[in-house]
Scaffold this motif. Structure first.
Motif, PDB file in Angstrom:
ATOM      1  N   SER A  70       1.001  -1.113   0.121  1.00  0.00           N
ATOM      2  CA  SER A  70       0.016  -0.009   0.151  1.00  0.00           C
ATOM      3  C   SER A  70       0.821   1.281   0.142  1.00  0.00           C
ATOM      4  O   SER A  70       2.183   1.100   0.462  1.00  0.00           O
ATOM      5  CB  SER A  70      -0.929   0.041   1.276  1.00  0.00           C
ATOM      6  N   ASP A  73       2.453   1.471   3.531  1.00  0.00           N
ATOM      7  CA  ASP A  73       3.365   0.599   3.536  1.00  0.00           C
ATOM      8  C   ASP A  73       4.804   0.903   3.023  1.00  0.00           C
ATOM      9  O   ASP A  73       5.915   0.895   3.544  1.00  0.00           O
ATOM     10  CB  ASP A  73       2.992  -0.800   3.030  1.00  0.00           C
ATOM     11  N   ASP A  99      -5.154   3.751   3.420  1.00  0.00           N
ATOM     12  CA  ASP A  99      -4.101   3.310   3.363  1.00  0.00           C
ATOM     13  C   ASP A  99      -2.966   4.135   2.712  1.00  0.00           C
ATOM     14  O   ASP A  99      -2.000   3.746   2.326  1.00  0.00           O
ATOM     15  CB  ASP A  99      -3.842   1.912   2.992  1.00  0.00           C
ATOM     16  N   SER A 103      -2.240   8.137   6.652  1.00  0.00           N
ATOM     17  CA  SER A 103      -2.544   7.507   7.489  1.00  0.00           C
ATOM     18  C   SER A 103      -1.255   6.645   8.374  1.00  0.00           C
ATOM     19  O   SER A 103      -1.404   6.081   9.381  1.00  0.00           O
ATOM     20  CB  SER A 103      -3.169   5.959   7.174  1.00  0.00           C
ATOM     21  N   THR A 104      -0.117   7.406   8.258  1.00  0.00           N
ATOM     22  CA  THR A 104       1.037   6.890   9.015  1.00  0.00           C
ATOM     23  C   THR A 104       1.983   8.007   9.218  1.00  0.00           C
ATOM     24  O   THR A 104       1.533   9.181   9.015  1.00  0.00           O
ATOM     25  CB  THR A 104       1.708   5.653   7.972  1.00  0.00           C
TER      26      THR A 104
END
Length: 328
Positions: A70, A73, A99, A103-104
């Motif tokens: 993703s 990722d 994703d 989101s990170t």
């Protein structure tokens, strides 16, 4: 307006082939993106790749790249991520999806976007990425697929000077860095570049057919036009696709229409007169209706050929742009 920072933290580093470099992610493995990513890998960078089409991974995995699951990722596993997707909606999905990047953890991460996109949309996305501690750089490209294969694409690069210097080795692995100022200016440069490109592409068909109907051989016409006032990248690089009869499907009409819609949007925002651009847009729409959205960009000239009842084929060893070999 993005906030400039005096100090830019250096990203985590790995040592590859005796040089200090970053681990790179690449999202978007279409015709141009796949070849650009291959050049990043050739330059010795560790590479993580992602595309919504699983079949797109194979050429990169064969060269030692790793597969991401993703956008988030890929960002988690890399110091710098390059994106090269269809347009603004697709970039927005990469950034804002469940994703996606946002989101990170974006702190200290670098993002180079090479998509032809909307300056307005991209400046908004970049601000969100920057607000989470990321460093955005825009670097839309010009040229054709053969430039992507060779790794010499001109790239219109916008962003904070310190950020650009950090990612310079990544950009120069794919092409020629042409700095255009603040973030977002790269998209502006790319759109007005494509505006002139599409206008000239449409005009070439009219000029070529007129010349042939008036008795001038197409091959001779092409040779004497080059180097004069009528010359351009389009004339020098793309006319052979007309001679060969394939009209360069590596850049389909669908992409031309997407670019022209973005150009119209920018011209509407700036209040600029756009009669020539509007007429060009209509001509490309006609080409799409006649020959399909997957037809090559230079079918915008085939319309004039067909309506005149002639063809512009010239016998010759015309190398297809997508079959050019990498110099190594």
């Amino acid at each position: 307006m993005l906030v400039k920072r005096r100090l830019v933290p250096e990203p985590p580093r790995n040592r590859v082939k005796g040089q200090v470099t970053m681990k790179i992610g690449f999202i978007g493995l279409g015709t141009m993106g796949r070849n650009a990513a291959l050049n990043v890998r050739r330059a010795g960078f560790e590479l993580v790749v992602y595309d919504i089409r699983s079949e797109a991974f194979a050429p990169l995995i064969e060269k030692g790249a790793q597969a991401g699951s993703s956008p988030a990722d890929v960002l988690n596993r890399c110091d710098c991520v390059v994106t090269m997707v269809f347009g603004p909606k697709e970039v927005e999905q990469v950034v804002r999806a469940a994703d996606g990047f946002l989101s990170t953890d974006c702190r200290g991460k670098y993002w180079i976007d090479m998509t032809t996109s909307s300056p307005k949309v991209m400046r908004a996305l970049a601000k969100e990425f920057q607000a989470k501690g990321g460093h955005p750089v825009d670097a839309p490209v010009t040229g054709s697929v053969d430039a992507a294969i060779r790794g010499d694409m001109p790239m219109f690069v916008g962003g904070d000077d310190a950020d650009v210097e950090v990612v310079r080795p990544v950009i120069e692995a794919m092409g020629q860095l042409r700095k255009v100022g603040a973030y977002g200016n790269g998209y502006v440069a790319k759109l007005v570049n494509n505006q002139l490109w599409k206008i000239h592409a449409a005009a070439i068909g009219e000029a070529m057919v007129t010349a042939k109907l008036a008795g001038l051989d197409p091959a001779i016409w092409w040779e004497v036009m080059k180097g004069g006032a009528a010359d351009s990248f389009v004339l020098s690089h793309d006319v052979p696709s007309i001679f060969a009869g394939h009209y360069d499907p590596s850049f389909p009409i669908a992409l031309c229409l997407k670019d022209l819609s973005l150009i119209k949007e920018l011209m509407d925002e700036t209040g600029t007169r756009n009669e020539l651009t509007h007429a060009t847009h209509d001509r490309f729409k006609e080409a799409g209706e006649r020959y399909g959205l997957g037809a090559g960009e230079m079918t915008v000239c085939k319309i004039i050929e067909d309506d005149a009842g002639i063809d512009l084929r010239v016998v010759g060893d015309w190398v297809k742009p997508w079959e050019v070999a990498h110099p190594d």
